[in-house]
Design a protein around this motif. Sequence first.
Motif, mmCIF file in Angstrom:
data_model
loop_
_atom_site.group_PDB
_atom_site.id
_atom_site.type_symbol
_atom_site.label_atom_id
_atom_site.label_comp_id
_atom_site.label_asym_id
_atom_site.label_seq_id
_atom_site.Cartn_x
_atom_site.Cartn_y
_atom_site.Cartn_z
ATOM 1 N N UNK A 8 0.831 -1.206 0.000
ATOM 2 C CA UNK A 8 0.000 0.000 0.000
ATOM 3 C C UNK A 8 0.865 1.256 0.000
ATOM 4 N N UNK A 9 1.980 1.218 0.737
ATOM 5 C CA UNK A 9 2.869 2.368 0.750
ATOM 6 C C UNK A 9 3.456 2.655 -0.616
ATOM 7 N N UNK A 10 3.868 1.603 -1.311
ATOM 8 C CA UNK A 10 4.440 1.785 -2.646
ATOM 9 C C UNK A 10 3.389 2.274 -3.635
ATOM 10 N N UNK A 11 2.163 1.729 -3.547
ATOM 11 C CA UNK A 11 1.084 2.194 -4.433
ATOM 12 C C UNK A 11 0.818 3.679 -4.202
ATOM 13 N N UNK A 12 0.803 4.086 -2.929
ATOM 14 C CA UNK A 12 0.564 5.493 -2.617
ATOM 15 C C UNK A 12 1.678 6.378 -3.166
ATOM 16 N N UNK A 13 2.922 5.936 -3.046
ATOM 17 C CA UNK A 13 4.048 6.717 -3.549
ATOM 18 C C UNK A 13 4.010 6.849 -5.064
ATOM 19 N N UNK A 14 3.747 5.737 -5.743
ATOM 20 C CA UNK A 14 3.825 5.714 -7.204
ATOM 21 C C UNK A 14 2.667 6.497 -7.834
ATOM 22 N N UNK A 15 1.468 6.343 -7.268
ATOM 23 C CA UNK A 15 0.299 7.019 -7.842
ATOM 24 C C UNK A 15 0.120 8.433 -7.294
ATOM 25 N N UNK A 16 0.639 8.689 -6.094
ATOM 26 C CA UNK A 16 0.400 9.968 -5.439
ATOM 27 C C UNK A 16 -0.988 10.100 -4.846
ATOM 28 N N UNK A 20 4.753 15.410 -2.415
ATOM 29 C CA UNK A 20 4.886 15.563 -3.874
ATOM 30 C C UNK A 20 4.028 14.549 -4.630
ATOM 31 N N UNK A 21 3.422 14.994 -5.718
ATOM 32 C CA UNK A 21 2.595 14.129 -6.564
ATOM 33 C C UNK A 21 3.370 13.761 -7.822
ATOM 34 N N UNK A 22 3.606 12.480 -8.065
ATOM 35 C CA UNK A 22 4.363 12.072 -9.259
ATOM 36 C C UNK A 22 3.515 12.184 -10.518
ATOM 37 N N UNK A 23 4.137 12.107 -11.687
ATOM 38 C CA UNK A 23 3.366 12.122 -12.939
ATOM 39 C C UNK A 23 2.409 10.933 -13.004
ATOM 40 N N UNK A 24 1.312 11.131 -13.714
ATOM 41 C CA UNK A 24 0.329 10.056 -13.868
ATOM 42 C C UNK A 24 0.968 8.850 -14.548
ATOM 43 N N UNK A 25 0.563 7.655 -14.126
ATOM 44 C CA UNK A 25 1.114 6.429 -14.695
ATOM 45 C C UNK A 25 -0.008 5.422 -14.898
#
Length: 414
Positions: free
Chosen positions: A57-65, A184-189
């Motif tokens: 869940x932590x990684x999903x939150x980081x990657x998606x923002x 920070x919010x990463x680019x959409x993926x």
Amino acid sequence: MRRQWTLIGLAAATRFSSGMLMGTALAVYVESQGSPLFAGVLAAAYFAGLMVFSPVWGAIADVTGRRRAVMVATGLLSAVAVIPLLFVDGVWAAIGARALFSVFAAGYAPVVLAIVSHHGGASGRGRSVGIYNSARSGGSAAGNLGAGVLLGFVAPASPAVLFAVAGLSMVCVLAAAYIDDPTPTPPAASWQAVGAEVKRRLFPAPDDRGHLRTKGLRWLYVGLAARNLCVLGVMALMGPYLLLEVGVSGPVMGGLLAVNHGSQVAFMFLLGVVADRVGRKPLIALGMAGSGLFAVVAAAMTLPSPGIGRVLVAGTGFLLLGFVFSSMTTGAVAFIGDVAPPERESELMGLRGTAKGLGGVFGPPLVGLAATYYSYEAAFAAASTLAFAASVLVAWRLTESRPAATARGSPADD
């Protein structure tokens, strides 16, 4: 900002009160239907979910923002997870429901901790963590008190207990839905890209593990796992131990268990200030050593004659646990926040849940097995050696991470 801290605190309190209420009630239920070993397996099932899914869940939150969406979705699903127990009973049904609950409950802490860490910044991270953990501890104390009161009137797996767990989970969802995310919010993926990135983070290549070596971070996770083998193994059996061996009533049991979490409300805040002033490493080492001492005190709870003497020893032990857990947790979360790259902060907070889960998976069955074949007291005393060893490890291998602090007598980054 005050509104945000109110929402964060309410979500934390209800998230952990629901989990504590469910865990305490079901531990009493499965032990009464089986043995201390089954109480250990129940705890192991819960921590297995935390171990596997906290970093997911932590990684999903980081990657998606989309941290808020992760908190809301997992909160809803954790409320749904208790529904099967309304229709199916038995030890294995309880264990399965507890495991399913943990899969989704794991989605809150690593995500919100990244938000809390961001609010504190480099100079105030310890204070922010302390405020969050105070709310969390208050919720856990309420969960233990609620379990003690409910068990005085209803069966451990009754609908009243299950509705209380689901209702608290829903309050967490409502609060989390309004928490702002300043990270920070990463680019959409695409979801395919998200899946690939989560896999890469959970199973990093040898050349992508440098962040785990910063100031000895990997040894912190090892120490946390060892400490939790001890304390989570002991605490998984504590409800039945207090009722059957120490000989207290259900409400007294709930009150004693609440001493631990209730005292953390003050300790977490105060030690957050200490972490910013004296550093993270001393708090971590002290907390782990004190955890071993708690296990020794737990083994001694039956030494006095039945009555007030046992209650006093137990209360002292839980007060000690509240202090040392606050010390270790505040130091460890601030340490991770200090060294984590911004784009991996939720992930590394989730790995802390994995280390805890590892201790929770193996500690309760091992301690439960020892208690079944020897005694509760012998099992608790033996488990204490793991926490003492964890304290020695982090004192030796960690380098102080507090900004502008100079750690003495510590190894270089390894």
